[in-house]
Motif scaffolding. Structure first.
Motif, short mmCIF file in Angstrom:
data_model
loop_
_atom_site.label_atom_id
_atom_site.label_comp_id
_atom_site.label_asym_id
_atom_site.label_seq_id
_atom_site.Cartn_x
_atom_site.Cartn_y
_atom_site.Cartn_z
N GLU A 128 -1.79 31.66 -36.85
CA GLU A 128 -0.56 32.36 -37.27
C GLU A 128 0.62 32.00 -36.38
O GLU A 128 1.75 31.90 -36.85
N GLU A 165 3.30 37.95 -40.55
CA GLU A 165 2.41 37.31 -39.57
C GLU A 165 2.59 37.91 -38.18
O GLU A 165 1.63 37.98 -37.41
N HIS A 220 0.43 40.81 -38.32
CA HIS A 220 -0.99 40.40 -38.35
C HIS A 220 -1.49 40.00 -36.97
O HIS A 220 -2.60 40.35 -36.58
N HIS A 269 -4.99 42.53 -44.45
CA HIS A 269 -4.72 41.10 -44.40
C HIS A 269 -4.81 40.48 -45.79
O HIS A 269 -3.95 39.68 -46.18
N GLU A 302 -1.84 38.45 -47.51
CA GLU A 302 -2.09 37.01 -47.59
C GLU A 302 -2.07 36.51 -49.03
O GLU A 302 -1.77 35.35 -49.28
FE LIG Z 1 -1.86 36.59 -41.52
#
Ligand SMILES: [Fe+2]
Ligand SMILES: [Fe+2]
Length: 298
Positions: free
Chosen positions: A85, A116, A119, A192, A196
């Motif tokens: 990422e 991201e 994340h 996620h 995603e």
């Molecule tokens: Fe991600």
């Protein structure tokens, strides 16, 4: 090979993804109860997805050690995920530098960077909550990543993004649906997967556009780099040091996983969707294809 999407189509896709991002985005720092106790005896990965499942090493592990191994395999994948990422955010920002900031595509690219950022914090929190070490890329991969994030553009950039995102996504979709697993990893996976899905949609659209704009020489270079990226990502999934957590010497665990038909089937399963897509776009062939095969992805 696919035709390039029209500019209006690219903008329409980005617009839809922006709207969807408004509706369903999560802040894992507040959404997840990081201090909740773990469920005793619950696996972190479906056991049949462990890299040692079905080997004689697996047969010799106690139930407790098997659970522990899946925990470290998840920590390794999370470490790889956040490493990638970081590369991805830099690639997107580099591309944004030359983009039209009023375009929906550029605005979606920034939205993806924002996703991201959350994340990577989530994966960092996950590793911490599991009490596992961060499994860092080995120096040569660290160097390759540094090269990729500094130079990749065009088809090889979005293809590399798709490989990393779709391989992890295959595991996470299975994890979020499996009620026998640890609630923490199911929740992380659910967040996620939702976000995603948009990144994958966007990358596919941008990739089609870039493939159409790339000549034969650029495509040949892209195929090689894409193969190399696929190889690195597959190899990085389970860091050999993860085996040490259950008393298996890293080199022994790694060799056993490499020879394990179950694990090889899992790798092929995880790459099925992205391989089909990239092969359809003309990005898996020649020497690059050998790297996919050597990594056990096809
Ligand atoms: Fe991600
Ligand atoms: Fe992503």
């Amino acid at each position: 090979m696919e035709a390039a999407p029209a500019e209006s189509e690219r903008a329409a896709v980005a617009e839809r993804l922006l709207t969807s991002s408004l509706r369903t985005s999560y802040d894992p720092v507040v959404e997840i109860d990081w201090d909740a106790p773990h469920t005793p005896g619950a696996y972190w990965l479906p056991p049949h997805r462990s890299s040692l499942y079905g080997t004689s090493l697996w047969a010799r592990l106690s139930e407790e050690q098997r659970v522990e191994l899946t925990k470290h395999e998840v920590a390794s994948a999370a470490s790889a995920g956040l490493w990638f990422e970081t590369i991805l955010m830099q690639m997107l920002i580099r591309e944004y530098y030359d983009a039209d900031p009023t375009s929906r595509q550029a605005q979606y690219a920034l939205t993806e960077v924002a996703d991201e950022c959350r994340h990577s914090i989530m994966f960092g929190r996950l590793i911490e909550a599991m009490g596992c070490p961060v499994y860092r890329a080995k120096p040569v991969d660290q160097l390759l990543g540094r090269f990729l994030k500094a130079t990749a553009s065009g088809p090889r950039m979005y293809a590399a993004i798709l490989i990393a995102e779709e391989i992890l996504d295959a595991f996470q979709r299975e994890i979020m649906a499996d009620e026998s697993l640890q609630p923490l990893i199911r929740m992380v996976s659910r967040i996620h997967v939702v976000e995603e899905a948009r990144h994958v949609r966007f990358a596919r659209e941008e990739l089609a556009h870039q493939v159409a704009a790339t000549g034969p020489l650029g495509m040949a270079y892209a195929r090689l780099l894409v193969g190399r990226a696929a190889h690195t990502i597959a190899n990085r999934l389970v860091h050999p040091d993860a085996y040490a957590a259950v008393g298996i010497p890293p080199a022994v665990g790694r060799a056993a996983a490499h020879a394990n038909p179950h694990w090889r089937a899992t790798l092929r399963w995880s790459a099925e969707r992205v391989h089909a897509h990239l092969a359809g776009a003309g990005l898996v062939a020649g020497p690059g294809r050998l790297l996919w095969a050597r990594a056990g992805l096809i």
